[in-house]
Structures are given as structure tokens and as C-alpha cells.
Enzyme design. Sequence first.
Site, short mmCIF file in Angstrom:
data_model
loop_
_atom_site.label_atom_id
_atom_site.label_comp_id
_atom_site.label_asym_id
_atom_site.label_seq_id
_atom_site.Cartn_x
_atom_site.Cartn_y
_atom_site.Cartn_z
CG ASP A 221 -2.06 0.99 1.09
OD1 ASP A 221 -2.36 1.41 -0.05
OD2 ASP A 221 -2.65 1.36 2.12
CB SER B 270 -8.84 -5.23 -2.58
OG SER B 270 -9.51 -4.01 -2.79
CG ASN C 237 -8.16 -1.95 -4.79
OD1 ASN C 237 -7.24 -2.75 -4.62
ND2 ASN C 237 -8.35 -0.93 -3.95
C1 IPE Z 1 -5.44 -2.71 -0.02
O1 IPE Z 1 -5.08 -1.37 -0.24
C2 IPE Z 1 -5.43 -3.45 -1.30
C3 IPE Z 1 -4.16 -3.51 -2.02
C4 IPE Z 1 -3.00 -3.09 -1.63
C5 IPE Z 1 -4.25 -4.13 -3.29
P1 IPE Z 1 -6.16 -0.21 -0.32
O2 IPE Z 1 -5.42 1.06 -0.45
O3 IPE Z 1 -7.16 -0.52 -1.37
O4 IPE Z 1 -6.88 -0.33 1.11
P2 IPE Z 1 -7.83 0.68 1.87
O5 IPE Z 1 -8.93 1.06 0.93
O6 IPE Z 1 -7.02 1.88 2.23
O7 IPE Z 1 -8.27 -0.09 3.07
C1 IPE Z 2 -1.75 0.24 -3.28
O1 IPE Z 2 -1.48 1.60 -3.33
C2 IPE Z 2 -1.99 -0.35 -4.64
C3 IPE Z 2 -3.37 -0.72 -4.90
C4 IPE Z 2 -4.35 -0.70 -4.03
C5 IPE Z 2 -3.67 -1.19 -6.24
P1 IPE Z 2 -2.63 2.67 -3.31
O2 IPE Z 2 -3.04 2.96 -4.71
O3 IPE Z 2 -3.72 2.23 -2.42
O4 IPE Z 2 -1.88 3.92 -2.71
P2 IPE Z 2 -2.45 4.96 -1.64
O5 IPE Z 2 -2.91 4.15 -0.46
O6 IPE Z 2 -3.56 5.70 -2.30
O7 IPE Z 2 -1.28 5.82 -1.34
MG MG Z 3 -4.08 2.50 -0.44
#
Ligand code: IPE
Ligand code: IPE
Ligand code: MG
Length: 265
Positions: free
Chosen positions: A28, A73, A76
Site C-alpha cells: 500500500d 482487492s 478496488n
Molecule cells: C489494499 O489497499 C489493497 C491492495 C493493496 C491491493 P487499499 O489502499 O485498497 O486499502 P484501503 O482502501 O485503504 O483499506
Molecule cells: C496500493 O497503493 C496499490 C493498490 C491498491 C492497487 P494505493 O493505490 O492504495 O496507494 P495509496 O494508499 O492511495 O497511497
Molecule cells: Mg491504499
Amino acid sequence: MAKAGFTSSTRDIPAVSGIPSHIAVIMDGNGRWARKRFLPRVAGHSRGVDALREVIRACMDRGVAYLTVFAFSSENWRRPVEEVSFLMQLFMKSLQKEVERLHQNGIRFRVVGDLSRFDPSLVTMIRDAETLTAGNTRFNLTVAANYGGRWEIIDAVNKMLERNPDKRSGFTEDDLAAGLSTHFAPEPDLFIRTGGEKRISNFLLWQLAYAELYFTDTLWPDFGAEALDKAIESYRTRERRFGRTSEQLTEQGGAGGATPAGRHA
Ligand code: IPE
Ligand code: IPE
Ligand code: MG
């Protein structure tokens, strides 16, 4: 013993060593990494692939056998359509570019999650990569894509019922665990979440029952071998009691007798 010969952390006491056998990672912080640099969020995802390459290598060097990473996820899909489609393209491109190298390095590659929503050409690429690497035993890389822990548990229940059409009750933990998408791996010993959030976000809900949890503010594109070592260092200080008392662990053996002690040497 439970599924596929692996020890269940709730029914038995798993063997413990200073190097986690299975690490599960929520990668993340890609978007924030990019925003800090005044780049579009998706630039962070591209850099995230580089971080993953480094972490795979570091895990292999350190004797970790299984790495399971959360790439996309089931929630997502709620993101802007452009970002979702960029992620799908990136997944395809990375697969195309990396699969041969994964194979040459003896890595068995798997994708877990509900692939039914993915473009059929992506699904074909994934299945081909899984077939190509199916005989590899040096390391297990599993990518969770359109994965959700609740989806997985429902899916496992459905599989369990299908396998036992005449049975109405008396199912065991093993019956259900056999249908989990990570049935081929031991339960994760160490869970890492980068990016500062302290939540599980629907990842491996069943399998994380007794995992050691490690949260770091480091954003995923900045996470590498050194950061991994810090996480493993923290893991090594944990006393994995699996329900027992500390005294039982030091006394020798512990209640289950599966390991000499829960604390790592
Ligand atoms: C969790 O990250 C899923 C992945 C890293 C693929 P998110 O950024 O989607 O999680 P939330 O929404 O902050 O909980
Ligand atoms: C995790 O990074 C990757 C995915 C969930 C695909 P994020 O895209 O959630 O990055 P932040 O949390 O917005 O910084
Ligand atoms: Mg994230």
C-alpha cells in the site's frame, strides 16, 4: 495436520523458525508515493512493480519459501475507471515482461482471486504463466488479484458443499481450508502492510489467524530489501504462543510439543 499437509495454527502448534516461511504483504501507498512527487497516482503503481521485484529477490535470498502479495482487492473496483484500467494494463505488461524471468529463477507463480471479472486475454496470460511455472519449487509467488477474504471464505464453503453433496453438518476446519485459494501454502507467519494504515482490508481473513502483524509507514515503492530485513527482525523478537503461556514455552516444548519454543533463536 490440516490442508495439504500443512499445520493449522488453531488445531496444532506450527513449527516456528527465525525466518518466516510465508510472508503476506499488503503493498500500500503507491498513490501517496506519487503524489509526494507531483506525479500521477499511477506512476506509483509502476514503481510498485520494481519494489516487488526487489522484495521477491530478497525473500529468496533469505530463505522465505512463500510470498503472497495483495495487488488488487475486490473493493478496488470502486476506484476511478482510468486507474483501474491502468492497473489491468500494468498487470498484463508486467506479466509479459517478467514471466520468463520468474520461470528461469525457479519461481512458481500463481494468481488467487475471482478472475471472472478480468479481461479474457489477461486470464489466459495468467493461466499460461501458472502452467509454465507449475513445476518450479524454489519459491512461491502468489498475487492476489480481485481478491477479497470474504469472497474466498464463501467460495471455500461452496466448494466444501459441492464436494460433499450428501453431508449436512459436522464439517471440520480441514474441510473448509481445503477450498481456500492458498491451500497450497502454510498459513502466513508474517503479515506486512506498508503505507501506514493499520488494517487488514479484507486480505487473507482466515489465514492470518495467528500471523505476526507488522505495519510500517514506508510507502510500497520505497520498500526494499532493507525494509524487509527490518520486518523480519521485528518478527524474530515475537513470542509466538498460539494460545499457550510464556512459561509453557520456556519450560520446553510447549503444550503442543511441535516446537522447542515459540520464541525465535
Ligand atoms: C489494499 O489497499 C489493497 C491492495 C493493496 C491491493 P487499499 O489502499 O485498497 O486499502 P484501503 O482502501 O485503504 O483499506
Ligand atoms: C496500493 O497503493 C496499490 C493498490 C491498491 C492497487 P494505493 O493505490 O492504495 O496507494 P495509496 O494508499 O492511495 O497511497
Ligand atoms: Mg491504499
